[in-house]
Design a protein around this motif. Structure first.
Motif, PDB file in Angstrom:
ATOM      1  N   PHE A 198      -0.735   5.357  10.724  1.00 47.78           N
ATOM      2  CA  PHE A 198      -0.840   3.925  11.303  1.00 47.78           C
ATOM      3  C   PHE A 198      -1.621   3.817  12.520  1.00 47.78           C
ATOM      4  CE2 PHE A 198       1.995   2.094   8.396  1.00 47.78           C
ATOM      5  CZ  PHE A 198       2.019   1.009   8.373  1.00 47.78           C
ATOM      6  N   TRP A 222       5.788  -7.056  13.699  1.00 50.99           N
ATOM      7  CA  TRP A 222       6.358  -6.054  14.821  1.00 50.99           C
ATOM      8  C   TRP A 222       7.742  -6.289  14.925  1.00 50.99           C
ATOM      9  CZ3 TRP A 222       3.651  -1.855  15.422  1.00 50.99           C
ATOM     10  CH2 TRP A 222       2.480  -2.206  15.003  1.00 50.99           C
ATOM     11  N   ILE A 273       1.128 -11.994   4.405  1.00 51.86           N
ATOM     12  CA  ILE A 273       0.750 -13.073   3.639  1.00 51.86           C
ATOM     13  C   ILE A 273       1.596 -14.054   4.089  1.00 51.86           C
ATOM     14  CG2 ILE A 273       0.432 -14.086   1.468  1.00 51.86           C
ATOM     15  CD1 ILE A 273      -0.700 -11.278   0.390  1.00 51.86           C
ATOM     16  N   ASP A 326       5.260   5.440   0.559  1.00 56.11           N
ATOM     17  CA  ASP A 326       4.350   4.922   1.614  1.00 56.11           C
ATOM     18  C   ASP A 326       4.090   3.572   0.897  1.00 56.11           C
ATOM     19  OD1 ASP A 326       4.477   7.299   2.890  1.00 56.11           O
ATOM     20  OD2 ASP A 326       2.665   8.062   2.029  1.00 56.11           O
ATOM     21  N   MET A 382      -5.045  -5.749  -1.970  1.00 48.09           N
ATOM     22  CA  MET A 382      -4.418  -4.501  -1.537  1.00 48.09           C
ATOM     23  C   MET A 382      -3.243  -4.559  -2.495  1.00 48.09           C
ATOM     24  SD  MET A 382      -2.736  -2.907   1.979  1.00 48.09           S
ATOM     25  CE  MET A 382      -1.279  -4.068   1.881  1.00 48.09           C
ATOM     26  N   PHE A 441      -7.065   0.791   5.376  1.00 44.48           N
ATOM     27  CA  PHE A 441      -6.133   1.580   4.520  1.00 44.48           C
ATOM     28  C   PHE A 441      -6.230   1.173   3.152  1.00 44.48           C
ATOM     29  CE2 PHE A 441      -2.261   2.416   2.272  1.00 44.48           C
ATOM     30  CZ  PHE A 441      -2.179   3.927   2.429  1.00 44.48           C
ATOM     31  N   PHE A 452      -5.078  -8.610   2.046  1.00 47.32           N
ATOM     32  CA  PHE A 452      -3.971  -8.066   1.722  1.00 47.32           C
ATOM     33  C   PHE A 452      -3.379  -8.304   0.273  1.00 47.32           C
ATOM     34  CE2 PHE A 452      -3.035  -8.628   6.277  1.00 47.32           C
ATOM     35  CZ  PHE A 452      -2.622  -7.094   6.644  1.00 47.32           C
ATOM     36  N   GLY A 475       2.359  -5.633   3.574  1.00 44.14           N
ATOM     37  CA  GLY A 475       1.183  -6.698   2.979  1.00 44.14           C
ATOM     38  C   GLY A 475       1.787  -7.948   2.565  1.00 44.14           C
ATOM     39  N   VAL A 529      -4.902  -1.820   8.807  1.00 40.24           N
ATOM     40  CA  VAL A 529      -4.291  -2.048   7.643  1.00 40.24           C
ATOM     41  C   VAL A 529      -5.105  -2.332   6.369  1.00 40.24           C
ATOM     42  CG1 VAL A 529      -2.522  -3.081   6.459  1.00 40.24           C
ATOM     43  CG2 VAL A 529      -2.137  -2.802   8.785  1.00 40.24           C
ATOM     44  N   TYR A 546      -5.054  -3.744  14.658  1.00 41.01           N
ATOM     45  CA  TYR A 546      -3.896  -3.750  13.464  1.00 41.01           C
ATOM     46  C   TYR A 546      -4.528  -4.164  12.118  1.00 41.01           C
ATOM     47  CZ  TYR A 546       0.171  -5.473  10.851  1.00 41.01           C
ATOM     48  OH  TYR A 546       1.189  -5.562  10.038  1.00 41.01           O
ATOM     49  N   TYR A 547      -5.150  -5.444  12.076  1.00 41.55           N
ATOM     50  CA  TYR A 547      -5.580  -6.024  10.869  1.00 41.55           C
ATOM     51  C   TYR A 547      -6.520  -5.111  10.217  1.00 41.55           C
ATOM     52  CZ  TYR A 547      -2.750 -10.100  10.478  1.00 41.55           C
ATOM     53  OH  TYR A 547      -2.005 -11.143  10.632  1.00 41.55           O
ATOM     54  N   ILE A 589       3.760  -0.081   2.397  1.00 45.71           N
ATOM     55  CA  ILE A 589       2.645  -1.046   2.477  1.00 45.71           C
ATOM     56  C   ILE A 589       2.410  -2.061   1.831  1.00 45.71           C
ATOM     57  CG2 ILE A 589       1.092   0.088   1.352  1.00 45.71           C
ATOM     58  CD1 ILE A 589       0.204   0.172   4.769  1.00 45.71           C
ATOM     59  N   ILE A 630       0.198   8.043   6.237  1.00 45.99           N
ATOM     60  CA  ILE A 630      -0.692   6.795   6.669  1.00 45.99           C
ATOM     61  C   ILE A 630      -0.606   6.876   7.933  1.00 45.99           C
ATOM     62  CG2 ILE A 630      -0.794   4.409   6.465  1.00 45.99           C
ATOM     63  CD1 ILE A 630       0.884   4.270   4.129  1.00 45.99           C
TER      64      ILE A 630
END
Lengths: 377, 458
Positions: free
Chosen positions: A39, B274, B154, B142, A357, A313, A354, B150, A310, A306-307, B146, A37
């Motif tokens: 990033f 982060w 949220i 991975d 996802m 992806f 998200f 995510g 992701v 960033y958003y 991820i 991935i």
């Protein structure tokens, strides 16, 4: 249902979907070949946007040329990212390793110096010249790294020694580190401000293309800038499909995605193929970034990638990782989800994306166009 | 064999028998670190910026140790750890600001209330960790990373847009909602709070150390090395993974509660993904799965962030530069020293200590064996002490086979020859075998603690 449906929602969905598709292609192709991935891809998107903005707004380069140059910048950036961060995790190449490390460290040091000078400049004028010199150096290091990367790929730096068995966790952490570094460099160089894409001059060609109304359905109007995104995305996807399925390099890419070792035995320069993959994905991210910035009109800042990164992806996973068709369809589905969510819960639109996802990864990790066995996690 | 001075010294300490297996270096380092935290205020006084940095380091060290359970021991890359921190902090502030009957602030007005908050926060986050574990149980690599990212996003968006978190503006404690500890309100110069945090860190380290050396730790290691093989060996993978999520979440919640009180205002906006990367960076830098490594990583990284806020050698480095350092560290550590600055001294799993060997011999294996072994068994196994040990440990400390493994070996050979019952043999490699199995990997050098990935690659 009618409160959720409006022609503007459809337009918005298609536009978001097209942008996500353009970014997702970069993820899906890289993941298809090296199972990583990337990033930092979101940061490529951000830097491409900044490059286009600076060329267009500050150097008053014509828009089309600015987009092409930004694509070129990102193409090189993609190769440099691969060369400095990911290649050393795949291949042992002492000289290239040293150079890339030195280049990366030097670049970061210069970025900090540049930032310090920017502060000093307000008090003394003498710093301005030094700052320009530093800026030139800042630009020169990636250029040199790019040249070295190309030399390395063609074996001019000596053949790589051996392949390194680095695990995927290391690669993913490296990618996160690269993403954080690029973000911070952008923050140092351009500050934490929000930049705005300047309005086009009246009567100019860009103004006619981007600002005119193409279509009016009900209360919704399709702007030229949205239509351009659709057309450009469609054209690029058709072209990319042709590249992957009709050309020699495309065949090499598919071979590497299937089995790197065998491809190498058949004479494919695997590292070169990976570099080309990075190039294509990054160039597409740049064009997505600029068109999206024109559409939104602003919101250009160091964390803008960033958003979308992701989410894109997620689109790649949804469509089936490794598949270009899948990236487009996945992008459109995620874009539609987000556009519908924006109608009522505008502040939660990314949460819906998200959520989609997560559902996809949990229940259909191989995606729409993938095969169940092919899902690799 | 007569007992060495170390053993006699340690027996004087309450709970000292738990330290019998440690080398002098380990004892000195942990003692020194503890002493540093304890006497630091004597030199600078409470309320000094250095104390503030110490608190920051201690709180984030707890968080790093909690993250290490999942990242280092279970081998899953967790990117959403910050949601535990944020949940703990938000719960703490809500409980403190809760006025109760007649504006009495029940949670803020007594020490018990504050301790209850910490515990509640930990338990809530443990529950959330378990809850999150249900869907993510089958994910690896991975996709686990991820999905946690995510979910954290949220949670972040929900917190950012909710009333109970103060939204984008955050929350602030009023003077009568400040928590009370030992009769006085906690402000930035509260000595009681400082020692509470240090105590919490100490407790975390002890718990983590016991976990690492327990059957649970070995089960995690087995899962990390090869999940299929672990399942084949009879390890209930789902249960142990859930346990890891719960424990990790618990320490996230405790860290969140302490963080909230330390910082005094909770701005959810600052608690984005982060922050998890920052905590991850400490774990990666020190060495994933290595307790001393994670502590070192926290000691190195977190002060850096605070120091960069101040002027350094007359140069004012921009605070953003710290992020650059973290990003580069992630890249460089992964390339040159993927096992971290201070990797584990032992192999992937700790061999059974004397207590556990004794328990296994009696056919009564336990999760935690905290009782002191009978004198007969401690003299029987040189691993429990003895003169030559410090020397062995010292020479082995730099690189190479672990002191523990070397020590246990001779003691165990005799027992293996007598043919002991296979009580735990399915789940835990017996030390004698472990020594043989892991020594080539140990000898092959720096890659030993990181086989997780290569196992996953296959």
């Amino acid at each position: 249902m009618s409160e959720f449906f409006d022609w503007s929602v459809l337009f918005n969905a298609l536009t978001l979907g097209a942008v996500y598709a353009l970014i997702a292609v970069g993820y899906t192709m890289v993941y298809g070949i090296i199972q990583l991935i990337n990033f930092a891809h979101g940061e490529v998107f951000m830097i491409g946007t900044f490059a286009g903005l600076l060329l267009f707004a500050q150097l008053s380069v014509p828009l089309s040329l600015a987009i092409l140059l930004a694509m070129l910048v990102c193409l090189m950036l993609g190769v440099v990212i691969d060369f400095t961060a990911y290649l050393p995790l795949r291949r042992k190449h002492p000289l290239a390793d040293t150079i890339s490390i030195a280049g990366l460290t030097g670049f970061c040091g210069l970025a900090i110096a540049y930032f310090l000078l920017a502060r000093a400049e307000q008090s003394q004028a003498a710093a301005s010249g030094l700052r320009i010199a530093l800026g030139v150096l800042l630009a020169a290091i990636p250029l040199a790294l790019f040249a070295l990367a190309i030399c390395g790929l063609y074996g001019k730096l000596g053949r790589p020694k051996a392949s390194v068995t680095s695990d995927r966790l290391s690669a993913l952490i490296t990618a996160i580190g690269m993403s954080l570094s690029l973000q911070t460099i952008a923050q140092l160089v351009w500050g934490a401000d929000f930049y705005v894409f300047p309005p086009f001059a009246k009567e100019s060609l860009a103004h006619t293309v981007f600002e005119s109304d193409v279509l009016t359905l009900g209360s919704a109007t399709l702007k030229g800038k949205e239509f351009v995104i659709w057309v450009v995305t469609a054209a690029l996807m058709v072209g990319l499909n042709g590249l992957v399925h009709r050309t020699k390099i495309g065949k090499a890419m598919r071979a590497c995605a299937q089995d790197q070792k065998t491809a190498a035995l058949m004479g494919v320069n695997v590292d070169y193929v990976i570099a080309v993959t990075f190039m294509i994905g990054s160039a597409l991210a740049a064009i997505a970034g600029i068109l999206f910035a024109i559409k939104v009109g602003g919101n250009i800042y160091f964390r803008m990638g960033y958003y979308p990164g992701v989410i894109a992806f997620a689109a790649a996973v949804l469509g089936g990782i490794g598949s270009i068709r899948g990236a487009v369809v996945g992008g459109l589905i995620i874009g539609a989800t987000q556009a519908v969510a924006q109608v009522k819960w505008a502040e939660y639109d990314f949460a819906f994306a998200f959520g989609l996802m997560i559902l996809v990864i949990l229940f259909r990790p191989w995606g729409i166009f993938g095969k169940p066995g092919a899902a690799r996690a | 064999m007569s007992e060495g001075p170390k053993v006699e010294l340690l027996r004087l300490l309450p709970g000292g028998h738990l330290l019998l297996e440690r080398s002098w270096g380990q004892l000195a380092a942990s003692g020194g670190l503890g002493l540093l935290f304890l006497v630091l205020p004597a030199f600078v006084g409470f309320g000094h910026p250095l104390i503030n940095v110490g608190l920051y380091v201690a709180v984030f060290a707890i968080l790093s140790l909690g993250l290490n359970v999942v990242v280092g021991w279970t081998g899953l890359l967790e990117l959403g750890y910050v949601s535990f921190l944020a949940t703990g902090a938000v719960l703490t502030f809500n409980l403190l600001l809760w006025e109760g009957a007649g504006g009495a602030h029940p949670f803020a007005s007594s020490s018990l209330g504050f301790l209850a908050i910490i515990l509640l926060s930990g338990l809530l986050c443990a529950a959330l960790g378990l809850l999150r574990g249900i869907p993510t149980l089958k994910l690896t690599g991975d996709y686990y990373a991820i999905v946690t990212l995510g979910l954290a996003e949220i949670v972040y968006l929900i917190f950012l847009n909710s009333e109970f978190t103060g939204g984008a503006f955050g929350m602030k404690l009023s003077s009568d909602s400040r928590p009370t500890l030992l009769g006085s309100r906690i402000y930035y110069d509260s000595w009681a709070f400082y020692y509470l945090v240090v105590l919490a860190l100490g407790a975390t380290v002890v718990v983590m150390d016991r976990l690492d050396r327990s059957r649970i730790g070995r089960a995690w290691a087995a899962i990390r090395l090869d999940e299929v093989a672990a399942r084949a060996c009879g390890i209930d993978v789902a249960r142990y993974k859930m346990l890891a999520f719960g424990i990790s979440g618990f320490f996230g919640g405790v860290g969140g509660a302490l963080y909230a009180v330390w910082i005094g205002t909770v701005a959810v906006k600052a608690l984005d993904v982060w922050q998890s990367i920052l905590i991850l960076c400490a774990v990666v830098l020190g060495g994933m799965g290595s307790l001393r490594g994670v502590l070192l990583g926290s000691l190195v990284l977190f002060p850096l962030r605070e120091l960069l806020r101040e002027e350094l050698f007359g140069v004012r480095v921009p605070p953003e530069a710290s992020n650059l350092v973290y990003g580069l560290l992630l890249i460089f550590v992964m390339r040159f020293r993927p096992q971290g600055l201070l990797p584990r001294s032992a192999g992937p799993v700790h061999p059974l200590d004397a207590n556990e060997q004794e328990a296994v011999r009696r056919g009564r294996p336990r999760l935690f064996v905290l009782t002191e072994p009978a004198p007969s068994s401690s003299t029987e196994t040189p691993g429990a002490g003895g003169g030559p040990r410090p020397g062995v440990a010292h020479s082995a400390e730099t690189d190479g086979p672990s002191p523990d493994a070397t020590d246990v070996h001779p003691g165990h050979e005799g027992r293996a020859a007598t043919g002991e019952g296979p009580a735990e043999g399915t789940e835990e490699p017996r030390p004698g075998i472990a020594q043989d199995r892991f020594s080539p990997e140990e000898g092959s050098g720096p890659s030993s603690p990181r086989e997780a990935g290569s196992a996953e690659d296959a």
